[in-house]
Write a protein that holds these residues in place. Structure first.
Motif, short mmCIF file in Angstrom:
data_model
loop_
_atom_site.label_atom_id
_atom_site.label_comp_id
_atom_site.label_asym_id
_atom_site.label_seq_id
_atom_site.Cartn_x
_atom_site.Cartn_y
_atom_site.Cartn_z
N VAL A 142 13.12 43.16 -14.24
CA VAL A 142 14.14 42.13 -14.42
C VAL A 142 15.06 42.05 -13.20
O VAL A 142 15.39 40.95 -12.73
N ASP A 143 15.46 43.20 -12.68
CA ASP A 143 16.32 43.19 -11.49
C ASP A 143 15.63 42.52 -10.31
O ASP A 143 16.26 41.81 -9.52
N GLY A 144 14.32 42.74 -10.19
CA GLY A 144 13.58 42.12 -9.10
C GLY A 144 13.54 40.61 -9.22
O GLY A 144 13.69 39.88 -8.22
N ILE A 145 13.36 40.11 -10.43
CA ILE A 145 13.35 38.66 -10.64
C ILE A 145 14.73 38.08 -10.35
O ILE A 145 14.86 37.03 -9.70
N ALA A 146 15.77 38.77 -10.81
CA ALA A 146 17.13 38.29 -10.54
C ALA A 146 17.42 38.25 -9.05
O ALA A 146 18.05 37.30 -8.55
N ALA A 147 16.95 39.26 -8.33
CA ALA A 147 17.19 39.29 -6.89
C ALA A 147 16.40 38.21 -6.17
O ALA A 147 16.90 37.58 -5.22
N ASP A 148 15.19 37.96 -6.61
CA ASP A 148 14.32 36.99 -5.92
C ASP A 148 14.68 35.54 -6.25
O ASP A 148 14.59 34.66 -5.38
N PHE A 149 15.08 35.29 -7.50
CA PHE A 149 15.24 33.90 -7.94
C PHE A 149 16.63 33.56 -8.46
O PHE A 149 16.96 32.39 -8.62
N GLY A 150 17.43 34.57 -8.75
CA GLY A 150 18.80 34.31 -9.20
C GLY A 150 18.92 33.99 -10.67
O GLY A 150 20.03 33.89 -11.20
N ARG A 151 17.80 33.84 -11.36
CA ARG A 151 17.85 33.50 -12.79
C ARG A 151 16.45 33.69 -13.37
O ARG A 151 15.48 33.87 -12.64
N LEU A 152 16.39 33.58 -14.70
CA LEU A 152 15.13 33.57 -15.42
C LEU A 152 15.26 32.53 -16.52
O LEU A 152 16.14 32.65 -17.39
N ASP A 153 14.45 31.49 -16.49
CA ASP A 153 14.59 30.40 -17.45
C ASP A 153 13.81 30.61 -18.74
O ASP A 153 14.21 30.15 -19.80
N VAL A 154 12.67 31.30 -18.63
CA VAL A 154 11.80 31.49 -19.80
C VAL A 154 11.26 32.91 -19.78
O VAL A 154 10.76 33.39 -18.76
N LEU A 155 11.34 33.58 -20.93
CA LEU A 155 10.75 34.90 -21.12
C LEU A 155 9.68 34.79 -22.19
O LEU A 155 9.98 34.45 -23.34
N ILE A 156 8.43 35.05 -21.82
CA ILE A 156 7.32 35.03 -22.77
C ILE A 156 6.87 36.46 -23.01
O ILE A 156 6.34 37.12 -22.10
#
Length: 259
Positions: free
Chosen positions: A82-96
């Motif tokens: 999760v931290d990697g996604i936040a760092a790379d994209f700044g957000r997460l719109d959908v969690l499957i």
């Protein structure tokens, strides 16, 4: 991350994390969502090469994808994901929440509950601060698990059925928080899905269980089920709504009420 629509306008791609996405339903869901314009983060535990091949296939078809190795049953690995996604994209719109397990030969006795319940709620809790209002959480399950309180599970599948139902119940308990954050939460439940590893394993352990399901009609395909999962990421459903794919005999009024 942005893309350009047919009118030439620039729009933001949704960032979609799909757990257990290197093969099967998760991989096909990634293909569907990437084709619709989302950026898909393909989570895998061990099969890096398979995830890389899928990401390359999506990119070659004009889509957008990246890979992220993590064992979501390990709290530190899940946090790093999760931290990697936040760092790379700044957000997460959908969690499957697609990853599941418990039939592995070398699995510890508590592994099914660890992965199918504890890891699901832990990963969701980690993701919540990064999901903006209007974001979507989708939990992928089976009829054999969803209806397990009222219908017996196939022989050998009981640990998965019980643990996935426990995971679903634990996530449903989080609906008030999802609602406060203006997040959508949908459960997508399917009959045995033709061609998946679970069906192949059950055909070895309890072939009659699979034959019984086939006697009820054609089993849903991976493509059909993946499309239903993808659709759930945009549908305006009531919190906790369940989408059923196949297995019409499960959907009697009594069965639906108990589930």
């Amino acid at each position: 991350m942005t893309t350009t629509d047919e009118s030439g306008a620039t729009t933001a791609r949704r960032i979609v994390l799909i757990t257990g996405a290197s093969r099967g339903i998760g991989a096909e869901t990634a293909r569907v969502l990437a084709a619709r314009g989302d950026h898909v983060v393909i989570n895998y535990r061990e099969k890096r090469k398979r995830a890389e091949t899928l990401a390359a296939e999506i990119s070659a078809a004009g889509g957008s994808a990246s890979i992220a190795g993590a064992d979501i049953a390990d709290p530190g690995s899940a946090r790093a994901l999760v931290d990697g996604i936040a760092a790379d994209f700044g957000r997460l719109d959908v969690l499957i929440l697609n990853a599941s397990g418990g039939l592995e030969r070398d699995a510890a006795p508590d592994y099914a509950m660890l992965l199918n319940r504890d890891a699901q709620t832990h990963l969701t809790t980690l993701a919540l601060p990064h999901l903006p209002p209007g974001g979507h959480i989708v939990f992928v399950t089976s009829h054999q698990a969803h209806f397990s309180p009222t219908r017996p599970a196939p022989t050998g599948y009981e640990p998965i059925a019980a643990s996935k139902r426990a995971g679903e119940d634990a996530l449903r308990a989080m609906i008030p928080e999802f609602t406060t954050r203006a997040l959508s939460f949908t459960v997508v439940s399917g009959d045995m899905i033709d061609g998946t590893i679970i069906v192949r394993l059950l055909e070895r352990r309890d072939p009659d269980a699979v034959t019984t399901r086939r006697d009820q009609g054609d089993l849903p395909t991976v493509e059909e089920f993946a499309s239903a999962v993808a659709d759930a990421t945009t549908a305006a459903n009531a919190p906790g709504h369940t989408v059923y794919v196949g297995g019409q005999d499960f959907l009697t009024p009594d069965a639906a009420a108990h589930a």
